[in-house]
Write a protein that holds these residues in place. Structure first.
Motif: not given
Length: 250
Positions: A116-129
């Motif tokens: 699958m088209r997996v994208e890993l998120l870092p272990d921190k709060d962040q703006e996605l969009f």
């Protein structure tokens, strides 16, 4: 931008297990459709029907946001082979070899994500969009993440199982925090401080007015108990509308 409750989770437990029906949400904007968790396999017909009521099919989902990799949040992934799948990196790496006593993270989940088209998120709060940011909320699982959606100055907190039900908010302590209870307590406090409208992992969305819960949706579930081999089936309906109407008429 809009947050749709496709169906609410069920805050129910039996003596040895949880029922495992989590809330599944849809975030829609002009640019994208984001499915927030996919639910367990048993709700697959309900998920497809809920999308259809909005004029959508699984092919219309652009992004899957997986809050964590417990079985009841991931088992319908195969319905969305074309979607980008956003997964917390900590969850993804842990799922390669879950702890032997971790009954929430299935050994097959890593294989489900393969290809699958997996994208890993870092272990921190962040703006996605624009208007959408992540919220790190570990404790229920090793690396759970939720979302904060800002719509017309109202912050919608999609907390998943870091806020298992509204009772967590009223009591001020997490009900299902089996991975790391101290971190789960910190995450509950963080989630409740993050916004105005709350979407629990296994309950209906609500607002808080002091210690009073104002639910923004209701649910109705029917269960059937089959007493075999010759007994009559026993049907049970759980409908929060009935409880609400009784309270209003009292």
């Amino acid at each position: 931008m809009k947050v749709d409750l496709l169906f609410p989770g069920l805050p129910a437990k039996a003596d040895h297990f949880l029922f495992g029906i989590c809330s599944v949400l849809l975030i829609r904007s002009e640019e994208r459709c984001i499915l927030f968790d996919t639910g367990p396999f048993r709700v697959r017909p309900m998920l497809i029907a809920a999308l259809s009521e909005l004029g959508l099919t699984p092919a219309d989902i652009d992004i899957i946001f997986l809050t964590h990799l417990h079985w009841d949040h991931v088992e319908n992934l195969d319905l969305f082979p074309q979607a980008r799948v956003l997964v917390p990196r900590v969850e993804y790496e842990y799922a390669r070899s879950p702890a032997p006593n971790d009954w929430g993270t299935p050994p097959y989940v890593h294989e489900m994500l393969r290809g699958m088209r997996v994208e890993l998120l870092p272990d921190k709060d962040q703006e996605l969009f624009s208007g959408i940011r992540t919220l790190t909320l570990p404790g229920h699982s090793i690396g759970l993440q939720g979302l904060v959606i800002e719509i017309e100055d109202v912050r919608h907190v999609l907390a998943s199982d870091a806020l298992w039900s509204a009772r967590d908010a009223v009591r001020g302590s997490p009900d299902v925090a089996f991975f790391d209870p101290p971190k789960a307590q910190e995450s509950l406090n963080k989630a409740l401080a993050a916004g105005h409208i709350f979407y629990p992992g296994h309950d209906r969305p609500f607002r808080l007015h002091g210690d009073r819960v104002n639910y923004l949706a209701q649910y109705r579930y029917q269960m059937r108990f089959s007493f075999q081999p010759n007994g009559q089936d026993f049907d049970l309906e759980i409908a929060t509308e009935h409880a609400l109407n009784s309270a209003e008429s009292a």
